[in-house]
Write a protein that holds these residues in place. Sequence first.
Motif, PDB file in Angstrom:
ATOM      1  N   GLY A   1      -1.564 -12.904  -8.502  1.00  0.00           N
ATOM      2  CA  GLY A   1      -1.144 -11.514  -8.548  1.00  0.00           C
ATOM      3  C   GLY A   1       0.061 -11.249  -7.660  1.00  0.00           C
ATOM      4  O   GLY A   1       0.471 -12.090  -6.851  1.00  0.00           O
ATOM      5  N   GLU A   2       0.613 -10.062  -7.792  1.00  0.00           N
ATOM      6  CA  GLU A   2       1.820  -9.685  -7.048  1.00  0.00           C
ATOM      7  C   GLU A   2       1.516  -9.007  -5.723  1.00  0.00           C
ATOM      8  O   GLU A   2       2.369  -8.980  -4.841  1.00  0.00           O
ATOM      9  N   VAL A   3       0.344  -8.438  -5.572  1.00  0.00           N
ATOM     10  CA  VAL A   3      -0.036  -7.754  -4.333  1.00  0.00           C
ATOM     11  C   VAL A   3      -0.694  -8.778  -3.412  1.00  0.00           C
ATOM     12  O   VAL A   3      -1.592  -9.518  -3.840  1.00  0.00           O
ATOM     13  N   ASP A   4      -0.254  -8.820  -2.166  1.00  0.00           N
ATOM     14  CA  ASP A   4      -0.775  -9.776  -1.183  1.00  0.00           C
ATOM     15  C   ASP A   4      -2.303  -9.758  -1.155  1.00  0.00           C
ATOM     16  O   ASP A   4      -2.921  -8.695  -1.163  1.00  0.00           O
ATOM     17  N   LEU A   5      -2.897 -10.961  -1.130  1.00  0.00           N
ATOM     18  CA  LEU A   5      -4.360 -11.077  -1.158  1.00  0.00           C
ATOM     19  C   LEU A   5      -5.023 -10.421   0.054  1.00  0.00           C
ATOM     20  O   LEU A   5      -6.073  -9.797  -0.071  1.00  0.00           O
ATOM     21  N   GLY A   6      -4.441 -10.553   1.230  1.00  0.00           N
ATOM     22  CA  GLY A   6      -4.995  -9.896   2.413  1.00  0.00           C
ATOM     23  C   GLY A   6      -4.923  -8.391   2.286  1.00  0.00           C
ATOM     24  O   GLY A   6      -5.875  -7.676   2.628  1.00  0.00           O
TER      25      GLY A   6
ATOM     26  N   LEU B   1     -12.914  -6.779   5.746  1.00  0.00           N
ATOM     27  CA  LEU B   1     -12.227  -7.192   6.974  1.00  0.00           C
ATOM     28  C   LEU B   1     -12.230  -8.713   7.095  1.00  0.00           C
ATOM     29  O   LEU B   1     -11.206  -9.319   7.445  1.00  0.00           O
ATOM     30  N   LEU B   2     -13.372  -9.338   6.797  1.00  0.00           N
ATOM     31  CA  LEU B   2     -13.435 -10.799   6.827  1.00  0.00           C
ATOM     32  C   LEU B   2     -12.462 -11.390   5.809  1.00  0.00           C
ATOM     33  O   LEU B   2     -11.706 -12.318   6.119  1.00  0.00           O
ATOM     34  N   GLY B   3     -12.468 -10.857   4.600  1.00  0.00           N
ATOM     35  CA  GLY B   3     -11.552 -11.356   3.569  1.00  0.00           C
ATOM     36  C   GLY B   3     -10.100 -11.198   3.969  1.00  0.00           C
ATOM     37  O   GLY B   3      -9.295 -12.119   3.790  1.00  0.00           O
ATOM     38  N   ALA B   4      -9.754 -10.048   4.538  1.00  0.00           N
ATOM     39  CA  ALA B   4      -8.373  -9.822   4.979  1.00  0.00           C
ATOM     40  C   ALA B   4      -7.992 -10.825   6.063  1.00  0.00           C
ATOM     41  O   ALA B   4      -6.908 -11.414   6.035  1.00  0.00           O
ATOM     42  N   LYS B   5      -8.896 -11.036   7.007  1.00  0.00           N
ATOM     43  CA  LYS B   5      -8.642 -11.998   8.088  1.00  0.00           C
ATOM     44  C   LYS B   5      -8.467 -13.406   7.509  1.00  0.00           C
ATOM     45  O   LYS B   5      -7.554 -14.133   7.897  1.00  0.00           O
ATOM     46  N   ASN B   6      -9.330 -13.778   6.573  1.00  0.00           N
ATOM     47  CA  ASN B   6      -9.240 -15.105   5.950  1.00  0.00           C
ATOM     48  C   ASN B   6      -7.936 -15.311   5.199  1.00  0.00           C
ATOM     49  O   ASN B   6      -7.491 -16.436   5.014  1.00  0.00           O
ATOM     50  N   PHE B   7      -7.311 -14.217   4.748  1.00  0.00           N
ATOM     51  CA  PHE B   7      -6.039 -14.314   4.034  1.00  0.00           C
ATOM     52  C   PHE B   7      -4.848 -13.949   4.913  1.00  0.00           C
ATOM     53  O   PHE B   7      -3.792 -13.575   4.425  1.00  0.00           O
ATOM     54  N   GLY B   8      -5.035 -14.053   6.229  1.00  0.00           N
ATOM     55  CA  GLY B   8      -3.903 -14.000   7.146  1.00  0.00           C
ATOM     56  C   GLY B   8      -3.518 -12.652   7.723  1.00  0.00           C
ATOM     57  O   GLY B   8      -2.481 -12.544   8.378  1.00  0.00           O
ATOM     58  N   VAL B   9      -4.317 -11.623   7.512  1.00  0.00           N
ATOM     59  CA  VAL B   9      -4.002 -10.321   8.103  1.00  0.00           C
ATOM     60  C   VAL B   9      -4.254 -10.405   9.613  1.00  0.00           C
ATOM     61  O   VAL B   9      -5.290 -10.928  10.050  1.00  0.00           O
ATOM     62  N   SER B  10      -3.331  -9.883  10.401  1.00  0.00           N
ATOM     63  CA  SER B  10      -3.410  -9.987  11.859  1.00  0.00           C
ATOM     64  C   SER B  10      -4.556  -9.149  12.426  1.00  0.00           C
ATOM     65  O   SER B  10      -4.979  -8.157  11.822  1.00  0.00           O
TER      66      SER B  10
ATOM     67  N   ASP C   1       4.605  -1.157 -11.862  1.00  0.00           N
ATOM     68  CA  ASP C   1       3.434  -0.769 -12.653  1.00  0.00           C
ATOM     69  C   ASP C   1       2.364  -1.860 -12.608  1.00  0.00           C
ATOM     70  O   ASP C   1       1.168  -1.560 -12.519  1.00  0.00           O
ATOM     71  N   ASP C   2       2.778  -3.125 -12.665  1.00  0.00           N
ATOM     72  CA  ASP C   2       1.810  -4.226 -12.588  1.00  0.00           C
ATOM     73  C   ASP C   2       1.090  -4.231 -11.239  1.00  0.00           C
ATOM     74  O   ASP C   2      -0.121  -4.465 -11.170  1.00  0.00           O
ATOM     75  N   GLN C   3       1.817  -3.962 -10.173  1.00  0.00           N
ATOM     76  CA  GLN C   3       1.200  -3.908  -8.846  1.00  0.00           C
ATOM     77  C   GLN C   3       0.236  -2.734  -8.735  1.00  0.00           C
ATOM     78  O   GLN C   3      -0.827  -2.851  -8.122  1.00  0.00           O
ATOM     79  N   ILE C   4       0.578  -1.617  -9.333  1.00  0.00           N
ATOM     80  CA  ILE C   4      -0.318  -0.448  -9.318  1.00  0.00           C
ATOM     81  C   ILE C   4      -1.612  -0.774 -10.052  1.00  0.00           C
ATOM     82  O   ILE C   4      -2.704  -0.389  -9.605  1.00  0.00           O
ATOM     83  N   VAL C   5      -1.509  -1.502 -11.153  1.00  0.00           N
ATOM     84  CA  VAL C   5      -2.718  -1.915 -11.873  1.00  0.00           C
ATOM     85  C   VAL C   5      -3.582  -2.806 -10.974  1.00  0.00           C
ATOM     86  O   VAL C   5      -4.810  -2.655 -10.919  1.00  0.00           O
ATOM     87  N   GLU C   6      -2.952  -3.724 -10.229  1.00  0.00           N
ATOM     88  CA  GLU C   6      -3.709  -4.569  -9.297  1.00  0.00           C
ATOM     89  C   GLU C   6      -4.390  -3.724  -8.224  1.00  0.00           C
ATOM     90  O   GLU C   6      -5.562  -3.940  -7.896  1.00  0.00           O
ATOM     91  N   ILE C   7      -3.666  -2.781  -7.658  1.00  0.00           N
ATOM     92  CA  ILE C   7      -4.217  -1.918  -6.605  1.00  0.00           C
ATOM     93  C   ILE C   7      -5.413  -1.134  -7.135  1.00  0.00           C
ATOM     94  O   ILE C   7      -6.469  -1.086  -6.508  1.00  0.00           O
TER      95      ILE C   7
END
Length: 199
Positions: free
Chosen positions: A58-63, A86-95, A146-152
């Motif tokens: 996808g185009e939107v960052d996984l974290g 929060l765990l998922g975000a951390k696992n995908f590199g969110v500070s 528009d594709d990113q909005i669909v992902e969101i």
Amino acid sequence: MARLQPLPPETTPELKAHFDFFLGTLGFTPNSVLTMQRKPRLVQAFAQLNAAVMDPAGEVDLGFRRLIGHVVSQASGCRYCQAHTLLGAKNFGVSDEKLADIWVYASSPHYSPRERLALDFALAAAAQPNAVTDAQFAELQQHWSDDQIVEILGVVAMFAFLNRWNDTMATSLEAVPAQVAEQALGAQGWHPGKHGPGA
């Protein structure tokens, strides 16, 4: 205390591949999915939806997608999903700083104006009744494709399902996501509520 106890993964051997998917992204199979396995087709459908919504291509960052799930879960009050996102975000590199500021993203220097627009949109879409306005949608389109909005919106919709599921089941929160949530937001008042031990 959970209203229905999760079943051991070996209860439904044909779901092993789906359980393994979560082992890869979280490090464990969530109690929510282990409870769902009473209806194997439900696990299969959810795993397919999850794979599509959280598609690494996808185009939107996984974290950031997990942070979207967090604000949706905060709006609904689901502490189980708040901890998992929060765990998922951390696992995908969110500070750690960004995780700690998720409840105050609107004024945090760790969030860009573009991210704030997406999180505001997620909150409005998660509201009951839906609070997304034409003006808000048009502003979002100035910063996200528009594709990113669909992902969101896919993340918002999937967490609407998960929030209802886990809050209704009072799903017991696993140790790792509880620890991450406590570390990130405990000083701001986060607690597992009915999803915690002895609840």
